[in-house]
Design an enzyme around this catalytic site. Structure first.
Site, PDB file in Angstrom:
ATOM      1  CB  CYS A   1      -0.882  -0.006   1.240  1.00  0.00           C
ATOM      2  SG  CYS A   1      -1.800  -1.532   1.434  1.00  0.00           S
TER       3      CYS A   1
ATOM      4  N   GLY B   1       3.977   7.299  -1.389  1.00  0.00           N
ATOM      5  CA  GLY B   1       5.343   6.855  -1.600  1.00  0.00           C
ATOM      6  C   GLY B   1       6.385   7.215  -0.547  1.00  0.00           C
TER       7      GLY B   1
ATOM      8  CB  CYS C   1      -1.117   6.540  10.675  1.00  0.00           C
ATOM      9  SG  CYS C   1      -2.412   6.629   9.430  1.00  0.00           S
TER      10      CYS C   1
ATOM     11  CB  ALA D   1       0.094   5.681  -3.479  1.00  0.00           C
TER      12      ALA D   1
HETATM   13  C1  SAM Z   1      -1.449   4.648   4.849  1.00  0.00           C
HETATM   14  S1  SAM Z   1      -1.658   4.904   3.161  1.00  0.00           S
HETATM   15  C2  SAM Z   1      -0.076   4.481   2.526  1.00  0.00           C
HETATM   16  C3  SAM Z   1       0.965   5.533   2.703  1.00  0.00           C
HETATM   17  C4  SAM Z   1       2.271   5.198   2.029  1.00  0.00           C
HETATM   18  N1  SAM Z   1       2.786   3.911   2.432  1.00  0.00           N
HETATM   19  C5  SAM Z   1       3.333   6.243   2.281  1.00  0.00           C
HETATM   20  O1  SAM Z   1       4.182   6.064   3.134  1.00  0.00           O
HETATM   21  O2  SAM Z   1       3.298   7.277   1.594  1.00  0.00           O
HETATM   22  C6  SAM Z   1      -2.592   3.520   2.699  1.00  0.00           C
HETATM   23  C7  SAM Z   1      -2.713   3.330   1.221  1.00  0.00           C
HETATM   24  O3  SAM Z   1      -3.453   2.127   1.006  1.00  0.00           O
HETATM   25  C8  SAM Z   1      -4.108   2.258  -0.244  1.00  0.00           C
HETATM   26  N2  SAM Z   1      -5.124   1.197  -0.304  1.00  0.00           N
HETATM   27  C9  SAM Z   1      -6.362   1.166   0.232  1.00  0.00           C
HETATM   28  N3  SAM Z   1      -6.955  -0.004  -0.024  1.00  0.00           N
HETATM   29  C10 SAM Z   1      -6.076  -0.738  -0.757  1.00  0.00           C
HETATM   30  C11 SAM Z   1      -6.109  -2.030  -1.340  1.00  0.00           C
HETATM   31  N4  SAM Z   1      -7.170  -2.817  -1.214  1.00  0.00           N
HETATM   32  N5  SAM Z   1      -5.031  -2.440  -2.030  1.00  0.00           N
HETATM   33  C12 SAM Z   1      -3.944  -1.660  -2.177  1.00  0.00           C
HETATM   34  N6  SAM Z   1      -3.858  -0.428  -1.634  1.00  0.00           N
HETATM   35  C13 SAM Z   1      -4.904   0.030  -0.930  1.00  0.00           C
HETATM   36  C14 SAM Z   1      -4.612   3.680  -0.237  1.00  0.00           C
HETATM   37  O4  SAM Z   1      -4.836   4.137  -1.548  1.00  0.00           O
HETATM   38  C15 SAM Z   1      -3.456   4.416   0.458  1.00  0.00           C
HETATM   39  O5  SAM Z   1      -2.610   4.984  -0.488  1.00  0.00           O
END
Ligand code: SAM
Length: 430
Positions: A261, A265, A382, A263
């Site tokens: 997960c 990034g 978080c 983005a």
């Molecule tokens: C906490 S954020 C990630 C932040 C990122 N790791 C960073 O450090 O910038 C969680 C991410 O999970 C993604 N997400 C939500 N459901 C998901 C799924 N079923 N599969 C993959 N990604 C998912 C969201 O789009 C979001 O970008």
């Protein structure tokens, strides 16, 4: 820009977040990008938007006890103007009460003329006692804290179930303060020593973090997006908790890493940096828009080892079976640990978060299968919600033999001076 126009822009953003489900940070950036405001107007609008959105429950309580009509009889637009006007009266030293009331009344005339007489009387009344309210009348503990800190009663009750009352209050207090601005040097482009010199030359106050090498707390950096050092990719903005989560995985040069997960990034970039841009990171996410942001920033930072995949991490992919040395699962979560950064999270209710544990459990189960024997994975969120943290890990370990829990910790703003965060490290046996 004149005072009425800046308040109208703030009003539009707040209205969008409250009633059209816009995200505060995206709505502010979009609106401020389009206009030719100077940095003072930008600062004023940003403070007014974040401030008002962070205090909605308290502001509505004040309106309710002072109003001659019930809250649900006030139009959405009039209510929004009244809220942002009371916020100025109570919390913005830079605005006189006279200006807050007068500009509020002018704005109401634009958005809901019929409510202007009522709003005028109400704002003058509230201004005469500076919005003072006696919360002691609220008998229920969770309800009182919910109003005092403007956090939904659901979230307060969850905290009170896990932590003692004193700790919950300290936590809510800290979650209402503005966080420090933390950056990390992009060592793929510059050393921390060189960056510190360049930032200091620009009059930016720099303080080294004791928790992460290459991280700094900074002050006086206005309009980050247009800062040349930022644009050149010399540093990224990231809280220490996120850096700790990425570091916990310990990605090394030459390894094959999966970021499930990923983005926009932040952690992917830190891992690429720890890997000295050697090896491979598959960066997955379900959001195309956020992956575009990741891709753009990766080129600015000089990160070359990322392959982007728009993919749902809950769906198992046979081709990825036992493929990775290291996996990061920075799971989608309720975000209760970052309330101070995203005010809309303060108002989340059970229905908004109830499905998350199932999604998280599906993602970590897939991660376990994607890991090579002997590989390591880190699960992070978080949030400070046990159902999304410890319970997910415990149930994963119970249902999947051959994995060892190596580390599990929770970080708290009131203890660790970071965002509220959860990090668990799990190793797959050989
Ligand atoms: C906490 S954020 C990630 C932040 C990122 N790791 C960073 O450090 O910038 C969680 C991410 O999970 C993604 N997400 C939500 N459901 C998901 C799924 N079923 N599969 C993959 N990604 C998912 C969201 O789009 C979001 O970008």
């Amino acid at each position: 820009m004149n005072a009425s126009n800046t308040r109208k822009i703030a009003y539009d953003i707040i209205y969008d977040v409250k009633y059209n489900k816009a995200y505060s940070n995206i709505a502010i950036n979009k609106r401020l990008k389009k206009s030719d405001l100077d940095y003072r107007d930008r600062g004023f609008i940003t403070e007014l938007v974040y401030g008002t959105l962070s205090k909605l429950i308290l502001l509505d309580y004040i309106i309710d006890v002072n109003s001659s009509i019930s809250l649900n009889k006030i139009s959405k637009s009039a209510l929004t103007v009244i809220e942002l006007s009371i916020y100025q009266i109570m919390f913005m030293d830079s605005v006189s009460e006279f200006a807050a009331v007068n500009e509020g009344v002018k704005l109401i005339k634009k958005v809901d003329k019929r409510a202007s007489g009522y709003a005028n009387a109400l704002l003058r009344n509230i201004s005469s006692n500076k919005g003072h309210v006696n919360l002691e009348n609220i008998r229920d503990k969770a309800e009182k804290l919910s109003v005092e800190y403007s956090v939904s009663k659901y979230i307060v009750s969850r905290f009170l179930r896990i932590y003692k009352e004193e700790f919950t209050i300290e936590l809510l207090k800290k979650l209402s303060e503005r966080p420090k601005l933390t950056i990390r040097t992009n060592t793929l482009k510059i050393s921390s020593m060189e960056l510190e010199i360049l930032l200091t030359k620009e009059g930016i106050e720099v303080e080294k973090s004791s928790m992460i090498e290459d991280a700094f707390y900074i002050k006086n950096l206005k309009n980050i997006g247009s800062n040349e050092l930022f644009q050149k990719g010399y540093f990224v903005i990231q809280d220490i908790s996120s850096m700790l989560a990425a570091r916990e995985l310990g990605a090394e040069e030459g390894e094959e890493v999966l970021d499930m997960c990923s983005a926009p990034g932040g952690k992917t970039f830190y891992m690429a940096q720890m890997m000295n841009n050697k090896g491979k990171i598959d960066a997955m996410d379900i959001s195309e828009h956020k992956l575009k942001l990741l891709s753009g920033r990766a080129s600015e930072l000089g990160v070359e080892i990322i392959n982007i995949h728009k993919k749902d991490a809950t769906v198992f992919d046979e081709k990825m079976l036992a493929k990775y040395d290291k996996i990061l699962i920075d799971a989608p979560c309720s975000g209760f640990g970052i309330i101070r950064r995203k005010p809309e999270i303060r108002y989340k209710e059970y229905l908004d978060v109830k499905d998350l544990p199932l999604i998280q459990a599906q993602i970590i189960a897939n991660a376990g299968r994607y890991l090579k024997p002997g590989g390591t994975m880190v699960y992070s969120t978080c949030t400070l919600e046990k159902k999304e943290n410890k319970d997910i890990i415990m149930s994963f370990l119970e249902n999947n033999k051959g994995f060892i829990l190596e580390n599990m910790k929770e970080l708290y703003p009131n203890v660790d001076e970071t965002d509220g965060f959860f990090i668990a490290k799990i190793k797959k046996e050989r």
